[in-house]
Enzyme design. Structure first.
Site, short mmCIF file in Angstrom:
data_model
loop_
_atom_site.label_atom_id
_atom_site.label_comp_id
_atom_site.label_asym_id
_atom_site.label_seq_id
_atom_site.Cartn_x
_atom_site.Cartn_y
_atom_site.Cartn_z
N TRP A 150 0.87 -1.18 0.00
CA TRP A 150 0.00 0.00 0.00
C TRP A 150 0.91 1.23 0.00
O TRP A 150 1.81 1.33 0.85
CB TRP A 150 -0.86 -0.04 1.27
CG TRP A 150 -1.81 1.11 1.45
CD1 TRP A 150 -2.65 1.65 0.52
CD2 TRP A 150 -2.02 1.83 2.67
NE1 TRP A 150 -3.37 2.66 1.09
CE2 TRP A 150 -3.02 2.79 2.40
CE3 TRP A 150 -1.49 1.76 3.96
CZ2 TRP A 150 -3.47 3.69 3.37
CZ3 TRP A 150 -1.95 2.64 4.92
CH2 TRP A 150 -2.93 3.59 4.63
N ASP A 231 -0.51 -5.32 9.47
CA ASP A 231 -1.54 -4.37 9.06
C ASP A 231 -2.73 -5.21 8.61
O ASP A 231 -2.63 -5.95 7.62
CB ASP A 231 -1.02 -3.48 7.92
CG ASP A 231 -2.04 -2.42 7.52
OD1 ASP A 231 -3.16 -2.43 8.06
OD2 ASP A 231 -1.71 -1.59 6.65
N LYS A 267 -13.12 -0.85 6.06
CA LYS A 267 -13.64 -1.72 4.99
C LYS A 267 -14.67 -2.72 5.52
O LYS A 267 -15.75 -2.83 4.98
CB LYS A 267 -12.51 -2.50 4.34
CG LYS A 267 -11.19 -1.80 4.28
CD LYS A 267 -11.06 -0.89 3.10
CE LYS A 267 -9.78 -0.11 3.20
NZ LYS A 267 -9.38 0.52 1.97
N1 KET Z 1 -3.69 -0.57 5.34
C1 KET Z 1 -3.90 -0.99 4.08
C2 KET Z 1 -3.15 -2.17 3.59
C3 KET Z 1 -4.81 -0.30 3.28
O1 KET Z 1 -5.01 -0.75 2.05
C4 KET Z 1 -5.51 0.81 3.77
C5 KET Z 1 -6.42 1.58 2.91
C6 KET Z 1 -5.26 1.18 5.10
C7 KET Z 1 -4.34 0.48 5.85
C8 KET Z 1 -5.91 2.36 5.77
O2 KET Z 1 -7.25 2.36 5.81
P1 KET Z 1 -8.02 3.27 6.87
O3 KET Z 1 -9.08 3.93 6.10
O4 KET Z 1 -7.04 4.26 7.43
O5 KET Z 1 -8.49 2.32 7.89
N2 KET Z 1 -6.42 1.48 1.63
C9 KET Z 1 -7.31 2.11 0.66
C10 KET Z 1 -7.64 3.54 0.89
C11 KET Z 1 -6.46 4.44 1.08
O6 KET Z 1 -5.52 4.42 0.28
O7 KET Z 1 -6.49 5.20 2.07
C12 KET Z 1 -6.74 1.86 -0.74
O8 KET Z 1 -5.66 1.27 -0.87
O9 KET Z 1 -7.40 2.22 -1.72
#
Ligand code: KET
Length: 420
Positions: A150, A231, A267
């Protein structure tokens, strides 16, 4: 009078000069590789546009989803809760339920109070808090990050000023796990290194180690005395079952590792904008856990003081009620299954079009994303010619694919890849 005029004239002149120089050296920041895609999508007036950029779940009409269990929790909360500050470490009830999801319903580690845990600003905030904690208490350490990962992982540990190293993860030719490369890197890293692992549904590749491979990874971590930081942003999105998706973590726990976990409800509960998650650090005993938690709170206090209350209340209302929890588990499965269905549909559409390429990996990969193998140039063509928006690494957010757009998407992918 004249003098005063001159002075005030001079002051305001100087004021103007210094005002214009405050931020004169600030250049515009580069666009975020993921959230920048959403910005570009929103700015496109085309009625055909498709957003498969950000990893956010959509229903089969392409609309954002609020889960029924969340609606019901909100109904129960409405008018009954105050809006006082949470403690620095967040909602105790929410954390209690959240730890059960990761460590197991009847975990001895929870009973023995060996886990230092705080409510975080979703998964991102949990990662960042851990990175800051790592920097403060292991100032000479580094973090090993998978290739690819990510994109924000790099920003997080960079801003926390923790040096980054990488380890092999994805094998572009086989479109699967580079297990041998990964194991070599784990073996060759200095003993006692920090490693970032995706607990399940690896972003962006959709490729996870098998259970057997996790066992070998855990064993090698033990031999080397490495610290695993998980993560877990997609618990439930890999298999449709949060319990099954915690398998990697449970394997490490069985082997007696001390670990860290970033959990997110963005998610799997669709609480994206509520920013609710949890950072936990498993310690040697209760005394250590108390100390670690107090330091995590100490990091949070000058940054954001304490976390937001509403999302935490939604989560604890759902997970604290057996019926609502059952409904949640059902809804997670519905989301995961719709995505799996769209994988089949996309692959079948591409094969029906007579694509000369192999698309088996679309259905083999798991979680929210398909790591398509398309080049940045091919992605640019999808955007410019077909108004299809995705990250330039060729990642397709399957959560944005619907019965209505899958044919259009497949056709466009075929057009830009058929001569490759
Ligand atoms: N870890 C991973 C691996 C991840 O893909 C995301 C979010 C997050 C943490 C953080 O999510 P949060 O909303 O802070 O709980 N990924 C998607 C959104 C982004 O980039 O913020 C994405 O990859 O599209």
């Amino acid at each position: 009078m004249a003098l005063r005029n001159t002075i005030s004239g001079r002051i305001s002149g100087r004021g103007r000069r210094s005002m214009s120089s405050w931020w004169g050296s600030v250049e515009p920041a580069p666009k975020d590789p993921i959230l920048g895609v959403t910005e570009a999508f929103l700015a496109d007036p085309s009625p055909h546009k498709v957003n498969v950029g950000v990893g956010a779940y959509r229903d089969d009409n392409g609309k954002p989803v609020v889960l029924q269990c969340v609606r019901e929790a909100e109904r129960r909360i409405a008018g009954h809760s105050n809006m006082e500050y949470l403690p620095m470490g967040g909602s105790v009830k929410m954390i209690e339920e959240t730890l059960k999801l990761a460590y197991g319903e009847n975990s001895e580690l929870i009973k023995d109070k060996r886990i230092a845990a705080v409510q975080s600003l979703s998964g991102t905030g949990a990662c960042r808090l851990f990175a800051d904690f790592q920097k403060r208490f292991r100032p000479d350490s580094q973090i090993y990050i998978p290739v690819p990962t990510w994109s924000n992982h790099h920003n997080i540990w960079r801003d926390a000023q923790v040096p980054q190293r990488t380890f092999h993860y994805y094998h572009p030719e086989s479109k699967g796990l580079d297990f041998a490369g990964m194991m070599d890197d784990i073996r060759n890293a200095p003993s006692g290194s920090f490693f970032l692992l995706h607990a399940c549904a690896h972003n962006p590749t959709g490729v996870d180690p098998s259970e057997e491979q996790w066992k070998e990874i855990s064993y090698q971590f033990k031999v080397k005395g490495h610290f695993p930081f998980f993560d877990m942003a997609y618990q439930g999105f890999a298999s449709g079952d949060p319990e099954r998706d915690a398998k990697s973590i449970r394997i490490f726990l069985e082997d007696g590792h001390l670990i860290g976990i970033a959990q997110s409800y963005a998610k799997n509960m669709g609480l994206y904008g509520q920013r609710v998650g949890c950072l936990s650090v498993l310690c040697e005993d209760e005394k250590q856990a108390v100390a670690v938690k107090s330091q995590l709170q100490q990091l949070a206090r000058p940054m954001y003081s304490n976390p937001p209350v509403h999302g935490a209340l939604i989560v604890s209302t759902i997970l604290g009620d057996p019926d609502l929890k059952k409904l949640w588990l059902k809804e997670v499965k519905v989301m995961a299954d719709r995505i799996i269905g769209m994988r089949t549909a996309l692959r079948e559409n591409l094969e029906k079009l007579g694509s000369p390429l192999l698309w088996e990996h679309i259905t083999k990969q798991i979680g929210m994303f398909c790591y398509s193998g398309m080049t940045p140039e091919q992605v640019d063509r999808l955007t410019d010619e077909f108004h299809i928006y995705m990250t330039r690494n060729g990642r397709i957010s399957m959560a944005g694919v619907t019965t209505g757009n899958v044919g259009y998407l497949a056709n466009a992918i075929h057009e830009v890849t058929k001569s490759a």
